[in-house]
Design an enzyme around this catalytic site. Sequence first.
Site, short mmCIF file in Angstrom:
data_model
loop_
_atom_site.label_atom_id
_atom_site.label_comp_id
_atom_site.label_asym_id
_atom_site.label_seq_id
_atom_site.Cartn_x
_atom_site.Cartn_y
_atom_site.Cartn_z
N CYS A 1 -2.25 -2.18 7.85
CA CYS A 1 -2.21 -3.14 6.75
C CYS A 1 -1.02 -4.09 6.81
CB CYS A 1 -2.28 -2.41 5.41
SG CYS A 1 -3.90 -1.64 5.17
N ASP B 1 0.79 -1.24 0.00
CA ASP B 1 0.00 0.00 0.00
C ASP B 1 0.82 1.29 0.00
OD1 ASP B 1 -1.90 -1.95 0.22
OD2 ASP B 1 -2.81 -1.22 2.06
N LYS C 1 -6.68 -4.87 -3.12
CA LYS C 1 -7.37 -5.46 -1.97
C LYS C 1 -8.40 -4.49 -1.40
CE LYS C 1 -3.59 -4.23 1.25
NZ LYS C 1 -4.32 -3.48 2.26
N1 TIU Z 1 -2.72 0.47 4.20
C1 TIU Z 1 -3.18 0.77 5.41
O1 TIU Z 1 -2.50 0.62 6.41
N2 TIU Z 1 -4.46 1.34 5.48
C2 TIU Z 1 -4.86 2.21 6.44
O2 TIU Z 1 -5.99 2.66 6.44
N3 TIU Z 1 -3.92 2.58 7.37
C3 TIU Z 1 -4.06 3.52 8.35
O3 TIU Z 1 -3.15 3.60 9.17
N4 TIU Z 1 -5.11 4.30 8.36
#
Ligand code: TIU
Length: 234
Positions: free
Chosen positions: A164, A26, A131
């Site tokens: 994530c 991500d 995802k």
């Molecule tokens: N990729 C991921 O960690 N999504 C989130 O929403 N992370 C946050 O820390 N908000």
Amino acid sequence: MTSIVVQASPYDFAFDPVSTALMIIDMQRDFLEPGGFGELLGNDVSQLRPAIAPIRGVLAAFRQRGLTVIHTREGHRPDLADLPEAKRQRGNLSCGIGDSGPMGRILIRGEKGHDIIDELKPLPGEPIIDKPGKGSFYATDLHSILINRGIKHLIVTGVTTEVCVHTTVREANDRGYECLVLSDGVASYFPEFQAVALKMIAAQGGIFGWTAPSIALLEALSPLPVALAPNAQP
Ligand code: TIU
């Protein structure tokens, strides 16, 4: 089989590079750049930038040796059909998932904000897992891709450490994968969560996996010749 050994916590992490994938989780504009989902949640997105250089270093080492690299992106279909109402409502945001922001619709596939930052742009042939959740295995074909490639070990990087990255490592651990989380290749909006999330991986004899700085991995990989495989990048 080549066994690479990385000095890690709680003890050495050994892996065969051919059955190992680098996971980059991500590293999207929506989390790392102003105007995206991360900032709308109230976060200082600059906190995530220190992970970029270490990931670039490890990515280059993997590409040079033709090893498996997998990218993930969190996001939803433009029609929002895969967005749980609970997730849409969470945070009571005035501008939230699916709404228009400066980088396009927030966390929507195909929008500028949803895509991976330029510094870590995927190359053709590197699978990108889209995802809908925090975990990389939930409602994706990641597990099949890993099985089809004979992958047993994951080098885990990306953001955010306690969200994530943690969810993915926990999912991977329950599916039998051995995970090494790179301590400087993951980042959190909260320094205190970064520290404790890393500790939680390696505590109790490595209850979820191992942690090590990226330099330890690079040193362990250095004897492995470059351009081993046909898809190796110069
Ligand atoms: N990729 C991921 O960690 N999504 C989130 O929403 N992370 C946050 O820390 N908000």
